[in-house]
Write a protein that holds these residues in place. Structure first.
Motif, PDB file in Angstrom:
ATOM      1  N   THR A  69       0.830  -1.209   0.000  1.00 18.76           N
ATOM      2  CA  THR A  69       0.000   0.000   0.000  1.00 18.76           C
ATOM      3  C   THR A  69       0.862   1.255   0.000  1.00 18.76           C
ATOM      4  O   THR A  69       0.629   2.189  -0.779  1.00 18.76           O
ATOM      5  CB  THR A  69      -0.937   0.004   1.228  1.00 18.76           C
ATOM      6  N   PHE A  70       1.884   1.271   0.855  1.00 21.50           N
ATOM      7  CA  PHE A  70       2.755   2.443   0.915  1.00 21.50           C
ATOM      8  C   PHE A  70       3.578   2.592  -0.366  1.00 21.50           C
ATOM      9  O   PHE A  70       3.861   3.718  -0.793  1.00 21.50           O
ATOM     10  CB  PHE A  70       3.676   2.364   2.131  1.00 21.50           C
ATOM     11  N   ARG A 102       1.256   4.228  -2.810  1.00 19.12           N
ATOM     12  CA  ARG A 102       1.107   5.648  -2.450  1.00 19.12           C
ATOM     13  C   ARG A 102       2.361   6.437  -2.832  1.00 19.12           C
ATOM     14  O   ARG A 102       2.266   7.582  -3.288  1.00 19.12           O
ATOM     15  CB  ARG A 102       0.846   5.786  -0.954  1.00 19.12           C
ATOM     16  N   SER A 103       3.523   5.822  -2.653  1.00 25.69           N
ATOM     17  CA  SER A 103       4.784   6.501  -2.949  1.00 25.69           C
ATOM     18  C   SER A 103       4.973   6.686  -4.443  1.00 25.69           C
ATOM     19  O   SER A 103       5.454   7.741  -4.884  1.00 25.69           O
ATOM     20  CB  SER A 103       5.958   5.714  -2.347  1.00 25.69           C
ATOM     21  N   TYR A 148       2.610   6.978  -6.620  1.00 24.82           N
ATOM     22  CA  TYR A 148       1.651   8.031  -6.996  1.00 24.82           C
ATOM     23  C   TYR A 148       2.192   9.403  -6.629  1.00 24.82           C
ATOM     24  O   TYR A 148       2.187  10.329  -7.452  1.00 24.82           O
ATOM     25  CB  TYR A 148       0.316   7.772  -6.299  1.00 24.82           C
ATOM     26  N   PHE A 149       2.669   9.541  -5.399  1.00 26.27           N
ATOM     27  CA  PHE A 149       3.148  10.836  -4.923  1.00 26.27           C
ATOM     28  C   PHE A 149       4.348  11.308  -5.738  1.00 26.27           C
ATOM     29  O   PHE A 149       4.411  12.461  -6.163  1.00 26.27           O
ATOM     30  CB  PHE A 149       3.527  10.731  -3.440  1.00 26.27           C
ATOM     31  N   PRO A 208      -7.282  -0.662   0.774  1.00 19.74           N
ATOM     32  CA  PRO A 208      -6.176   0.272   0.491  1.00 19.74           C
ATOM     33  C   PRO A 208      -5.405  -0.063  -0.783  1.00 19.74           C
ATOM     34  O   PRO A 208      -5.057   0.835  -1.553  1.00 19.74           O
ATOM     35  CB  PRO A 208      -5.285   0.146   1.734  1.00 19.74           C
ATOM     36  N   TRP A 237      -5.301   2.565  -3.974  1.00 23.55           N
ATOM     37  CA  TRP A 237      -4.067   3.177  -4.464  1.00 23.55           C
ATOM     38  C   TRP A 237      -3.635   2.596  -5.803  1.00 23.55           C
ATOM     39  O   TRP A 237      -2.938   3.275  -6.571  1.00 23.55           O
ATOM     40  CB  TRP A 237      -2.989   3.103  -3.398  1.00 23.55           C
ATOM     41  N   ASN A 256      -3.082   5.115  -9.070  1.00 22.73           N
ATOM     42  CA  ASN A 256      -1.988   4.985 -10.029  1.00 22.73           C
ATOM     43  C   ASN A 256      -2.499   4.777 -11.447  1.00 22.73           C
ATOM     44  O   ASN A 256      -1.963   5.357 -12.398  1.00 22.73           O
ATOM     45  CB  ASN A 256      -1.078   3.824  -9.631  1.00 22.73           C
ATOM     46  N   GLN A 261     -11.037   6.749   2.411  1.00 20.96           N
ATOM     47  CA  GLN A 261     -10.471   7.955   1.795  1.00 20.96           C
ATOM     48  C   GLN A 261     -11.553   8.962   1.394  1.00 20.96           C
ATOM     49  O   GLN A 261     -11.519   9.562   0.313  1.00 20.96           O
ATOM     50  CB  GLN A 261      -9.614   7.588   0.576  1.00 20.96           C
ATOM     51  N   ASN A 280      -1.336  15.863   4.604  1.00 21.08           N
ATOM     52  CA  ASN A 280      -1.547  15.866   3.139  1.00 21.08           C
ATOM     53  C   ASN A 280      -1.243  17.256   2.590  1.00 21.08           C
ATOM     54  O   ASN A 280      -1.968  17.781   1.740  1.00 21.08           O
ATOM     55  CB  ASN A 280      -2.986  15.478   2.795  1.00 21.08           C
ATOM     56  N   GLU A 311      -0.468  17.604  -1.257  1.00 19.49           N
ATOM     57  CA  GLU A 311      -1.654  17.216  -2.012  1.00 19.49           C
ATOM     58  C   GLU A 311      -2.737  18.291  -1.944  1.00 19.49           C
ATOM     59  O   GLU A 311      -3.341  18.647  -2.968  1.00 19.49           O
ATOM     60  CB  GLU A 311      -2.204  15.891  -1.467  1.00 19.49           C
TER      61      GLU A 311
END
Length: 273
Positions: free
Chosen positions: A86-87, A90-91, A93-94, A129, A133, A137, A174, A254, A257
């Motif tokens: 999950t992380f 998220r990473s 994507y970020f 999650p 995510w 993506n 979310q 956030n 974001e």
């Protein structure tokens, strides 16, 4: 007579001293914060700092890069595999979204996120999650590769199915995230007869209204809602939503974001006047 409790034997004392010194050396030599050497926990700490030193919504690469390195290591070691995946998603994507990378580099990151998400959804089929995510993506994948490519390759159809799964498992995740992504799928996907005849702006509006009902102050819900209101020539309502976004305090966890959402809201507001 020597009392057994007070007698000090030189040899025994020397052995004890050596033992204590050896133990202290081992403790002193161990890595500082040894308990924090778990790469999953280290990755979380770096990820939590992803907005540090950011220039508005442009993040500094060092923090998210170190987070990615740690999560990749945790994944190889099978540490908390679902949470680590999950992380990682998220990473990816970020990093693709907020570092100002060239498009080819973004494509590479979202390709990785898409591939990882598909693998992890098979392994953890009920993980909301991971599904969410993965969807984030894939949404960005479609943006950089083209929404027509996403439609003709069956990716939009698959994402629609994943969003429905998110909604059925946890509609509140979310801030109504399943509804929000599904609304974007309807809004951005081209309506291609005989290939994809289901995308609908009206359906997108209905879906984002559900997300807003769940989380009425979620910045991305309000931004998407405003975009759709503008599509339906409901300009005054849209401007009210955009002004609400601009008056919100960015959430500390956030920060980048939310700053980006406020930047987009300002652009839309100026363009709607």
């Amino acid at each position: 007579m020597i009392h057994p409790l007070t007698h000090t034997d030189y040899r025994g004392n020397r052995f004890t001293t050596c033992f204590i010194l050896s133990l202290l050396f081992v403790l002193w030599s161990a890595p500082r914060g040894a308990t924090a050497q778990n790469p999953y926990e280290t990755g979380k700490k770096w990820f939590q700092q992803r907005s540090a030193e950011a220039d508005s919504f442009r993040a500094q690469p060092a923090y998210i890069n170190k987070a990615l390195e740690s999560f990749e290591e945790a994944r190889k070691k099978e540490i908390n595999p679902e949470e680590t995946a999950t992380f990682l998603l998220r990473s990816y994507y970020f990093k693709g979204m907020f570092l100002g990378l060239p498009e080819e580099r973004q494509k590479e990151l979202y390709d990785r996120g898409k591939k990882l998400g598909e693998e992890m959804m098979e392994r953890f089929p009920r993980s909301v999650p991971i599904k969410f995510w993965y969807g984030a993506n894939v949404g960005r994948w479609a943006d950089v590769h083209g929404f027509v490519a996403a439609a003709t390759n069956g990716i939009s159809k698959k994402l629609r199915a994943v969003c429905k799964e998110i909604i059925s498992l946890d509609a509140d995740y979310q801030g109504g995230g399943g509804y929000r992504i599904l609304a974007q799928v309807h809004f951005h996907s081209p309506n291609i007869p005989l290939v994809m005849g289901w995308p609908s702006d009206q359906k997108a509006l209905e879906l984002v209204e559900k997300a807003v009902n769940i989380a009425p102050e979620h910045p991305t819900n309000l931004l998407l809602y405003a975009q759709l209101l503008l599509e339906f020539d409901r300009g005054e309502e849209a401007r009210n939503q955009l002004k609400t976004i601009l008056n919100l305090e960015p959430r500390p966890d956030n920060l980048v974001e939310d700053r980006y959402v406020q930047y987009r809201a300002q652009q839309l507001l100026e363009g709607s006047l």
